[in-house]
Design an enzyme around this catalytic site. Structure first.
Site, PDB file in Angstrom:
ATOM      1  N   ARG A 233       1.530  -5.617  -6.877  1.00  0.00           N
ATOM      2  CA  ARG A 233       1.798  -5.343  -5.472  1.00  0.00           C
ATOM      3  C   ARG A 233       2.986  -4.403  -5.409  1.00  0.00           C
ATOM      4  NH1 ARG A 233      -2.531  -6.779  -4.473  1.00  0.00           N
ATOM      5  NH2 ARG A 233      -3.243  -8.407  -3.048  1.00  0.00           N
ATOM      6  N   GLU A 262       1.802   0.366   1.908  1.00  0.00           N
ATOM      7  CA  GLU A 262       0.475   0.996   1.903  1.00  0.00           C
ATOM      8  C   GLU A 262      -0.060   1.159   3.321  1.00  0.00           C
ATOM      9  OE1 GLU A 262      -2.100  -1.132  -0.809  1.00  0.00           O
ATOM     10  OE2 GLU A 262      -0.572  -1.081  -2.362  1.00  0.00           O
ATOM     11  N   HIS A 280      -4.948   2.029  -4.536  1.00  0.00           N
ATOM     12  CA  HIS A 280      -5.261   0.590  -4.648  1.00  0.00           C
ATOM     13  C   HIS A 280      -6.734   0.370  -5.027  1.00  0.00           C
ATOM     14  CE1 HIS A 280      -3.578  -3.545  -3.380  1.00  0.00           C
ATOM     15  NE2 HIS A 280      -4.568  -3.702  -4.237  1.00  0.00           N
TER      16      HIS A 280
HETATM   17  C1  GLV Z   1      -6.348  -6.782  -4.642  1.00  0.00           C
HETATM   18  O1  GLV Z   1      -5.307  -6.223  -4.770  1.00  0.00           O
HETATM   19  C2  GLV Z   1      -6.472  -8.199  -4.693  1.00  0.00           C
HETATM   20  O2  GLV Z   1      -5.457  -8.901  -4.558  1.00  0.00           O
HETATM   21  O3  GLV Z   1      -7.584  -8.697  -4.864  1.00  0.00           O
END
Ligand code: GLV
Length: 314
Positions: A233, A262, A280
């Protein structure tokens, strides 16, 4: 029929199955802000939300109709799971099904940064390539180097296995609790030690406990030849400190799949050639995204039958 809100369009077979069992609304128009999330909790029996939807503590105030947030994604730092529990709302997530896809993105970034694939691609597309040259875009060898894993959970282990078995890399890792793994890897006591590896890959969960874990001090423990990768993250890394280290050449490069705010990516970061920046994509294969949708729905189905959802987290 119970009312189910799916906050983003997901795989068609999963939506079709959901429609057989629930009165389904698929939300259009992107992520739910706090006001929309609060309203949804009052209007729907169940919600299938995802990253970007704002289920922070205040949205759980008052009388709620909703009994479950069957999150699409393993990370649920956009949901205050304790506030949800206090309001009687079960939260579930989608572990395991995305481990391999996310680890593959980690390796994509290791290789792309080390071998300067982003720069090379931009060179070819812009017409600036002048042909093979013995000293053109020389990168860093990956095979046989060391990798430091920050957070040796499912995804950390999957990255480490790929590095060890695929690239003969020495694996060191930092994890808050002792962790035994079934391949050669050495747990180190401090974050600074793991940051000293040739490649550092961050695979911790997000949330309050890991916010800005990778700060200027941690980055300062990297070698000038070090390459930094974050597939967890954005909030786990002090983004300004990372940009600073990259601009000063204190580290060689970075591969990022996640960002602090983001989809905002700072212009200073976008201006840096020694970074590979992905939007992402960790779990973004068609197979994985369908499996995630199915798991999220299966948890909601279990809840609707009065069972404990198999992937409940609160
Ligand atoms: C994506 O980042 C997730 O947490 O599945």
């Amino acid at each position: 029929m119970k009312k189910l809100l799916i906050t983003r369009e997901i795989a068609a077979p999963v939506i079709a199955q959901a429609r057989e069992m629930f009165d389904v609304t698929v939300h259009e128009g992107g992520a739910l802000d706090g006001a929309a999330a609060a309203q949804a909790l009052r209007e729907y029996d169940a919600i299938l939300p995802t990253l970007g939807d704002d289920f922070s503590a205040p949205v759980f105030d008052g009388n709620l109709r909703c009994g479950i947030l069957g999150n699409f994604g393993v990370g649920y730092n956009h949901i205050d799971a304790a506030a949800a529990r206090a309001a009687g709302v079960t939260v579930s997530n989608t572990p395991d099904v995305l481990t391999d896809a996310t680890a593959d993105i980690g390796l994509t970034l290791i290789l792309a940064v080390a071998r300067r694939a982003g720069e090379g691609e931009r060179m070819v597309r812009s017409g600036a390539w002048g042909g093979f040259g013995p000293k053109n875009l020389l990168g860093t060898h990956v095979t046989g180097k060391s990798v430091g894993i920050v957070g040796m959970g499912r995804i950390g282990q999957a990255v480490a296995r790929r590095c060890h078995y695929g690239f003969g890399m020495e694996v060191v890792f930092f994890n808050r609790s002792p962790k035994a793994v079934d391949f050669p890897a050495r747990q180190v006591a401090t974050l600074a030690e793991v940051m000293g590896a040739d490649f550092v890959v961050v695979t911790t969960p997000g949330g309050a406990e890991t916010t800005k874990l990778i700060d200027a001090d941690a980055l300062g423990a990297m070698k000038p030849s070090g390459i930094f990768v974050n597939i967890s993250r954005g909030e786990v890394v002090d983004e300004a400190a990372l940009v600073d280290a990259l601009e000063r050449g204190a580290i060689t490069g970075a591969g990022l799949d996640v960002y602090e705010n983001e989809p905002q990516v700072p212009a200073r970061l976008r201006a840096l050639d020694n970074c590979v920046l992905l939007p992402h994509l960790g779990s973004a294969t068609a197979e994985t995204r369908q499996a995630m949708g199915q798991m999220a729905l299966d948890n909601i189905i279990a809840w609707s039958r009065g069972e404990t959802p198999p992937q409940a987290v609160n």
